[in-house]
Design a protein around this motif. Structure first.
Motif, mmCIF file in Angstrom:
data_model
loop_
_atom_site.group_PDB
_atom_site.id
_atom_site.type_symbol
_atom_site.label_atom_id
_atom_site.label_comp_id
_atom_site.label_asym_id
_atom_site.label_seq_id
_atom_site.Cartn_x
_atom_site.Cartn_y
_atom_site.Cartn_z
ATOM 1 N N ALA A 179 0.913 -1.197 -0.087
ATOM 2 C CA ALA A 179 -0.111 0.078 0.019
ATOM 3 C C ALA A 179 0.955 1.251 -0.065
ATOM 4 N N ASN A 180 2.045 1.200 0.566
ATOM 5 C CA ASN A 180 2.752 2.316 0.470
ATOM 6 C C ASN A 180 4.155 2.187 -0.422
ATOM 7 N N ALA A 181 4.058 1.381 -1.440
ATOM 8 C CA ALA A 181 5.373 1.213 -2.061
ATOM 9 C C ALA A 181 5.575 2.452 -3.000
ATOM 10 N N ARG A 182 4.543 3.048 -3.422
ATOM 11 C CA ARG A 182 4.817 4.516 -4.219
ATOM 12 C C ARG A 182 5.382 5.535 -3.392
ATOM 13 N N THR A 183 4.779 5.904 -2.384
ATOM 14 C CA THR A 183 5.334 6.890 -1.590
ATOM 15 C C THR A 183 6.302 6.888 -0.917
ATOM 16 N N ARG A 184 6.667 5.413 -0.260
ATOM 17 C CA ARG A 184 7.712 5.054 0.399
ATOM 18 C C ARG A 184 7.606 5.989 1.879
ATOM 19 N N ALA A 185 6.427 6.049 2.331
ATOM 20 C CA ALA A 185 6.403 6.893 3.525
ATOM 21 C C ALA A 185 6.968 6.006 4.772
ATOM 22 N N ARG A 186 6.877 6.791 5.941
ATOM 23 C CA ARG A 186 7.403 5.927 7.238
ATOM 24 C C ARG A 186 6.958 4.682 7.260
ATOM 25 N N ALA A 187 5.534 4.646 7.034
ATOM 26 C CA ALA A 187 4.878 3.264 7.090
ATOM 27 C C ALA A 187 5.576 2.213 6.376
ATOM 28 N N PHE A 188 6.054 2.284 5.227
ATOM 29 C CA PHE A 188 6.604 1.463 4.324
ATOM 30 C C PHE A 188 7.857 0.933 5.163
ATOM 31 N N TRP A 189 8.770 1.619 5.605
ATOM 32 C CA TRP A 189 10.059 1.396 6.271
ATOM 33 C C TRP A 189 9.437 0.414 7.538
ATOM 34 N N LEU A 190 8.633 0.946 8.174
ATOM 35 C CA LEU A 190 8.437 0.319 9.595
ATOM 36 C C LEU A 190 7.705 -0.935 9.173
ATOM 37 N N ALA A 191 6.989 -1.180 8.249
ATOM 38 C CA ALA A 191 6.310 -2.263 7.917
ATOM 39 C C ALA A 191 7.408 -3.375 7.271
ATOM 40 N N GLY A 192 8.565 -2.847 6.642
ATOM 41 C CA GLY A 192 9.639 -3.622 6.151
ATOM 42 C C GLY A 192 10.351 -4.241 7.122
ATOM 43 N N ALA A 193 10.369 -3.427 8.415
ATOM 44 C CA ALA A 193 11.229 -4.245 9.458
ATOM 45 C C ALA A 193 10.227 -5.134 10.104
ATOM 46 N N VAL A 194 8.995 -4.775 10.384
ATOM 47 C CA VAL A 194 8.286 -5.730 10.939
ATOM 48 C C VAL A 194 8.115 -7.130 10.260
ATOM 49 N N THR A 195 7.994 -6.867 8.945
ATOM 50 C CA THR A 195 7.811 -8.296 7.930
ATOM 51 C C THR A 195 9.261 -8.945 8.065
ATOM 52 N N GLY A 196 10.137 -8.357 8.146
ATOM 53 C CA GLY A 196 11.446 -8.844 7.972
ATOM 54 C C GLY A 196 11.564 -9.580 9.277
ATOM 55 N N LEU A 197 11.204 -9.267 10.562
ATOM 56 C CA LEU A 197 11.386 -10.046 11.872
ATOM 57 C C LEU A 197 10.439 -11.195 11.797
ATOM 58 N N CYS A 198 9.070 -10.812 11.100
ATOM 59 C CA CYS A 198 8.205 -11.906 11.352
ATOM 60 C C CYS A 198 8.707 -13.061 10.571
ATOM 61 N N ALA A 199 9.185 -12.926 9.352
ATOM 62 C CA ALA A 199 9.785 -13.821 8.464
ATOM 63 C C ALA A 199 10.877 -14.772 9.118
ATOM 64 N N LEU A 200 11.918 -14.093 9.858
ATOM 65 C CA LEU A 200 12.940 -14.743 10.553
ATOM 66 C C LEU A 200 12.431 -15.600 11.672
ATOM 67 N N GLY A 201 11.485 -14.953 12.565
ATOM 68 C CA GLY A 201 10.711 -15.713 13.478
ATOM 69 C C GLY A 201 10.063 -16.811 12.974
ATOM 70 N N LEU A 202 9.389 -16.908 11.711
ATOM 71 C CA LEU A 202 8.504 -17.969 11.298
ATOM 72 C C LEU A 202 9.491 -19.062 10.871
ATOM 73 N N LEU A 203 10.716 -18.715 10.426
ATOM 74 C CA LEU A 203 11.764 -19.661 10.010
ATOM 75 C C LEU A 203 12.467 -20.429 11.346
#
Length: 232
Positions: A179-203
């Protein structure tokens, strides 16, 4: 003036909602009784309901009401069967499901806190995922883990519960990234950090339920969008 007071109140209640939702994925912290987290969750919900006006549009309420009634029916059946079988833990589960459903329904009616609740929940998941990664390295100062069995539940009671929190965080994080890929707003980078941590946790957590859930969600999304994919 009155308008300024209202703005401060909204800001305060949103920070409160963020902190409240942060505790959703947290069940276990060393030397802290579990009932403390239950008290925070139910007490926080009551405070939000008392302080914030319900403003969800009427058109959006019927489906929400239907879902709530289905969950309450499930809680009633689960609780009744548990009473018949003298199953104390499942009686408690049915009661908690009913209270949780009622609390969630009343909070969802208040759109003022929606974003704060989602952000707080994602932050709580990310924090628990970070604890799980530390547990996998042998660090258990904040919460216990089954090091011999390679089970790292973060701040959840079980890795199975933890993995579903991770799956939810991963899916919501992916949505926010898109949803924030075009604007690269703060939510984009925070979501990226959360998604990365969740992916590592799942693995690394040692549970497969949440990972399978993410795979199933990906297949469902691909199937729903198959027409668009074939047209391109």
């Amino acid at each position: 003036g009155g308008r300024g007071d209202c703005t401060v109140l909204r800001s305060d209640i949103r920070w409160f909602a963020f902190a409240w939702a942060f505790t959703f994925p947290i069940d276990v912290v060393n030397d802290v009784p579990g009932w403390v987290f239950d008290g925070i969750r139910y007490g926080g919900a009551a405070w939000i309901v008392l302080r914030v006006r319900a403003d969800l549009p009427a058109a959006s309420r019927p489906i929400l009401r239907t879902l709530a009634m289905l969950l309450l029916a499930l809680a009633a059946v689960r609780g009744a069967l548990a009473l018949v079988n003298h199953d104390g833990p499942n009686v408690r589960f049915g009661l908690m499901l009913a209270l949780g459903t009622a609390s969630a329904y009343l909070v969802i009616l208040r759109t003022t806190v929606h974003r704060a609740v989602i952000a707080g929940y994602l932050a709580g998941i990310a924090f628990s995922a970070a604890v799980s990664l530390l547990q996998s390295r042998g660090w258990t100062a904040l919460a216990p883990a089954n090091l011999e069995g390679n089970r790292y539940p973060g701040l959840s009671t079980y890795t199975s519960v933890f993995s579903w929190h991770l799956a939810t965080g991963f899916i919501v994080g992916c949505y926010l990234l898109a949803a924030n890929a075009r604007t690269r707003a703060r939510a984009f980078w925070l979501a990226g950090a959360v998604t990365g941590l969740c992916a590592l946790g799942l693995l690394t957590s040692g549970a497969q339920g949440g990972l399978l859930g993410v795979i199933a969600a990906a297949v469902a999304v691909a199937w729903a969008g198959r027409g668009r994919i074939t047209r391109t």
